[in-house]
Design a protein around this motif. Structure first.
Motif, PDB file in Angstrom:
ATOM      1  N   ALA A  76      14.180 -30.551  42.117  1.00 52.04           N
ATOM      2  CA  ALA A  76      13.164 -29.766  41.413  1.00 52.04           C
ATOM      3  C   ALA A  76      12.823 -28.496  42.184  1.00 52.04           C
ATOM      4  O   ALA A  76      12.744 -27.396  41.615  1.00 52.04           O
ATOM      5  N   ILE A  77      12.622 -28.626  43.492  1.00 54.24           N
ATOM      6  CA  ILE A  77      12.252 -27.472  44.315  1.00 54.24           C
ATOM      7  C   ILE A  77      13.384 -26.461  44.380  1.00 54.24           C
ATOM      8  O   ILE A  77      13.175 -25.254  44.169  1.00 54.24           O
ATOM      9  N   SER A  78      14.590 -26.929  44.664  1.00 46.70           N
ATOM     10  CA  SER A  78      15.712 -25.999  44.808  1.00 46.70           C
ATOM     11  C   SER A  78      16.038 -25.317  43.479  1.00 46.70           C
ATOM     12  O   SER A  78      16.323 -24.113  43.434  1.00 46.70           O
ATOM     13  N   HIS A  79      15.985 -26.069  42.386  1.00 49.96           N
ATOM     14  CA  HIS A  79      16.265 -25.491  41.067  1.00 49.96           C
ATOM     15  C   HIS A  79      15.250 -24.417  40.713  1.00 49.96           C
ATOM     16  O   HIS A  79      15.616 -23.317  40.249  1.00 49.96           O
ATOM     17  N   CYS A  80      13.978 -24.691  40.942  1.00 47.59           N
ATOM     18  CA  CYS A  80      12.930 -23.728  40.584  1.00 47.59           C
ATOM     19  C   CYS A  80      12.910 -22.532  41.528  1.00 47.59           C
ATOM     20  O   CYS A  80      12.518 -21.432  41.123  1.00 47.59           O
ATOM     21  N   ALA A  81      13.340 -22.733  42.769  1.00 51.12           N
ATOM     22  CA  ALA A  81      13.476 -21.594  43.678  1.00 51.12           C
ATOM     23  C   ALA A  81      14.546 -20.641  43.155  1.00 51.12           C
ATOM     24  O   ALA A  81      14.368 -19.404  43.149  1.00 51.12           O
ATOM     25  N   ARG A  82      15.655 -21.192  42.690  1.00 52.67           N
ATOM     26  CA  ARG A  82      16.724 -20.347  42.152  1.00 52.67           C
ATOM     27  C   ARG A  82      16.277 -19.659  40.849  1.00 52.67           C
ATOM     28  O   ARG A  82      16.611 -18.489  40.613  1.00 52.67           O
ATOM     29  N   LEU A  83      15.527 -20.379  40.026  1.00 47.48           N
ATOM     30  CA  LEU A  83      15.007 -19.780  38.800  1.00 47.48           C
ATOM     31  C   LEU A  83      14.056 -18.620  39.111  1.00 47.48           C
ATOM     32  O   LEU A  83      14.016 -17.623  38.379  1.00 47.48           O
ATOM     33  N   THR A  84      13.309 -18.761  40.196  1.00 47.28           N
ATOM     34  CA  THR A  84      12.390 -17.699  40.599  1.00 47.28           C
ATOM     35  C   THR A  84      13.163 -16.439  40.966  1.00 47.28           C
ATOM     36  O   THR A  84      12.789 -15.323  40.582  1.00 47.28           O
ATOM     37  N   PHE A  85      14.265 -16.609  41.692  1.00 45.78           N
ATOM     38  CA  PHE A  85      15.111 -15.464  42.019  1.00 45.78           C
ATOM     39  C   PHE A  85      15.709 -14.858  40.756  1.00 45.78           C
ATOM     40  O   PHE A  85      15.758 -13.632  40.604  1.00 45.78           O
ATOM     41  N   GLU A  86      16.167 -15.695  39.837  1.00 43.03           N
ATOM     42  CA  GLU A  86      16.752 -15.196  38.590  1.00 43.03           C
ATOM     43  C   GLU A  86      15.726 -14.382  37.800  1.00 43.03           C
ATOM     44  O   GLU A  86      16.063 -13.404  37.126  1.00 43.03           O
ATOM     45  N   THR A  87      14.463 -14.791  37.896  1.00 40.58           N
ATOM     46  CA  THR A  87      13.394 -14.122  37.156  1.00 40.58           C
ATOM     47  C   THR A  87      12.992 -12.807  37.799  1.00 40.58           C
ATOM     48  O   THR A  87      12.808 -11.790  37.109  1.00 40.58           O
ATOM     49  N   LEU A  88      12.863 -12.794  39.122  1.00 40.95           N
ATOM     50  CA  LEU A  88      12.307 -11.631  39.819  1.00 40.95           C
ATOM     51  C   LEU A  88      13.360 -10.696  40.399  1.00 40.95           C
ATOM     52  O   LEU A  88      13.139  -9.484  40.479  1.00 40.95           O
ATOM     53  N   THR A  89      14.475 -11.238  40.821  1.00 41.44           N
ATOM     54  CA  THR A  89      15.555 -10.399  41.365  1.00 41.44           C
ATOM     55  C   THR A  89      16.893 -10.984  40.889  1.00 41.44           C
ATOM     56  O   THR A  89      17.585 -11.667  41.643  1.00 41.44           O
ATOM     57  N   PRO A  90      17.271 -10.741  39.652  1.00 40.89           N
ATOM     58  CA  PRO A  90      18.468 -11.363  39.071  1.00 40.89           C
ATOM     59  C   PRO A  90      19.746 -11.102  39.848  1.00 40.89           C
ATOM     60  O   PRO A  90      20.697 -11.889  39.740  1.00 40.89           O
ATOM     61  N   SER A  91      19.779 -10.036  40.637  1.00 39.66           N
ATOM     62  CA  SER A  91      21.005  -9.711  41.365  1.00 39.66           C
ATOM     63  C   SER A  91      21.142 -10.491  42.664  1.00 39.66           C
ATOM     64  O   SER A  91      22.191 -10.460  43.308  1.00 39.66           O
ATOM     65  N   ALA A  92      20.078 -11.201  43.064  1.00 33.99           N
ATOM     66  CA  ALA A  92      20.096 -11.928  44.341  1.00 33.99           C
ATOM     67  C   ALA A  92      20.100 -13.427  44.104  1.00 33.99           C
ATOM     68  O   ALA A  92      19.539 -13.923  43.128  1.00 33.99           O
ATOM     69  N   THR A  93      20.740 -14.147  45.016  1.00 31.21           N
ATOM     70  CA  THR A  93      20.781 -15.602  44.965  1.00 31.21           C
ATOM     71  C   THR A  93      20.384 -16.149  46.331  1.00 31.21           C
ATOM     72  O   THR A  93      20.910 -15.694  47.350  1.00 31.21           O
ATOM     73  N   PRO A  94      19.472 -17.114  46.374  1.00 27.41           N
ATOM     74  CA  PRO A  94      19.069 -17.640  47.681  1.00 27.41           C
ATOM     75  C   PRO A  94      20.208 -18.404  48.346  1.00 27.41           C
ATOM     76  O   PRO A  94      20.865 -19.227  47.686  1.00 27.41           O
ATOM     77  N   PRO A  95      20.493 -18.147  49.626  1.00 28.04           N
ATOM     78  CA  PRO A  95      21.561 -18.878  50.328  1.00 28.04           C
ATOM     79  C   PRO A  95      21.254 -20.375  50.347  1.00 28.04           C
ATOM     80  O   PRO A  95      20.172 -20.789  50.758  1.00 28.04           O
ATOM     81  N   SER A  96      22.201 -21.186  49.918  1.00 25.29           N
ATOM     82  CA  SER A  96      21.966 -22.626  49.778  1.00 25.29           C
ATOM     83  C   SER A  96      21.586 -23.287  51.096  1.00 25.29           C
ATOM     84  O   SER A  96      20.667 -24.110  51.145  1.00 25.29           O
ATOM     85  N   ALA A  97      22.288 -22.926  52.174  1.00 23.85           N
ATOM     86  CA  ALA A  97      22.015 -23.561  53.464  1.00 23.85           C
ATOM     87  C   ALA A  97      20.618 -23.230  53.963  1.00 23.85           C
ATOM     88  O   ALA A  97      19.898 -24.091  54.482  1.00 23.85           O
ATOM     89  N   GLU A  98      20.228 -21.981  53.796  1.00 23.10           N
ATOM     90  CA  GLU A  98      18.891 -21.571  54.247  1.00 23.10           C
ATOM     91  C   GLU A  98      17.815 -22.181  53.362  1.00 23.10           C
ATOM     92  O   GLU A  98      16.747 -22.582  53.845  1.00 23.10           O
ATOM     93  N   LEU A  99      18.074 -22.278  52.077  1.00 17.82           N
ATOM     94  CA  LEU A  99      17.118 -22.918  51.170  1.00 17.82           C
ATOM     95  C   LEU A  99      16.905 -24.369  51.567  1.00 17.82           C
ATOM     96  O   LEU A  99      15.767 -24.851  51.644  1.00 17.82           O
ATOM     97  N   ARG A 100      17.994 -25.069  51.857  1.00 13.22           N
ATOM     98  CA  ARG A 100      17.878 -26.466  52.281  1.00 13.22           C
ATOM     99  C   ARG A 100      17.099 -26.578  53.587  1.00 13.22           C
ATOM    100  O   ARG A 100      16.270 -27.462  53.763  1.00 13.22           O
TER     101      ARG A 100
END
Length: 232
Positions: A19-43
């Motif tokens: 839930a947390i990781s999915h919504c973090a990625r959705l937040t990036f898609e919403t606010l900065t569509p060109s950026a994706t959070p690095p998976s390792a750093e997110l974890r």
């Protein structure tokens, strides 16, 4: 035997990593569509229980100059309310554990860095809200509190509410057990002076948590019963 068990929420009684990781990625898609959070750093940040604003700042460092913490935090929370709750699920044995603690007259509370309403929503959806005394569900947005590992949520929020609820003046730190999965929970217990039960099955970094030498370690949620009843 402990008089009070304090549970963390994320990674302790509810599995919320997806839930947390999915919504973090959705937040990036919403606010900065060109950026994706690095998976390792997110974890890594999830494993530390990092604050939302700081986590997003670190995940997207080129936003440092114009980063608006409130916008990112509010966007994430709105997306979590819409998408995250459905991805959250209790760990196996939660209701059994709560029933057993109630039967043993051991009281329970939740202290989490998650916002209170999100905790209550997750519990209510699965008919678990009534299992916890509502005044003792303490989240990130309680006035006068601070995030774990700062001990103020215990000293100034939980203890007065506990005493008002049960009419008990004396509750020594050694009578309280903190149950959590991250370094933040272990340090919180240390700052209060209570013992800690580390949940190896949760979202925390195992190497960092083990280095802090928690008094107890469990591999599944039901293991907390042995600790709480004094059989470990």
């Amino acid at each position: 035997m402990f008089k009070l068990i304090i549970f963390d929420f994320d990674g302790t009684i509810f599995d919320t990593y997806e839930a947390i990781s999915h919504c973090a990625r959705l937040t990036f898609e919403t606010l900065t569509p060109s950026a994706t959070p690095p998976s390792a750093e997110l974890r890594r940040l999830i494993s530390k229980g990092a604050a939302l604003a700081e986590a997003f700042r670190l995940l997207h460092p080129d936003q440092q100059a114009t980063f608006d913490a409130e916008t990112w935090t509010n966007t994430y929370r709105a997306l979590y309310a819409q998408h995250g709750q459905a991805l959250s699920k209790p760990y196996a044995g939660l209701r059994l554990v709560l029933d057993a603690l109630k039967a043993a007259n051991i009281r329970i509370a939740i202290v989490s860095n998650k916002v209170t309403d999100s905790i209550k929503t997750a519990l209510k959806q699965l008919d678990l809200l009534d299992e916890f005394p509502e005044p003792l569900i303490i989240g990130d947005n309680i006035e006068g509190s601070q995030r774990k590992p700062h001990p103020v949520s215990y000293m100034d929020i939980l203890l007065p509410r506990y005493r008002a609820l049960y009419g008990e003046e004396a509750l020594r730190p050694e009578e309280v057990l903190m149950v959590g999965d991250t370094v933040t929970d272990i340090l919180y217990a240390r700052n209060v002076g209570m013992k800690v039960c580390w949940c190896r099955y949760g979202q925390g970094d195992a190497e960092e948590c083990e280095a802090l030498k928690p008094e107890f370690t469990i591999d599944d949620l039901e293991g907390v019963l042995e600790v709480a009843m004094g059989s470990r």
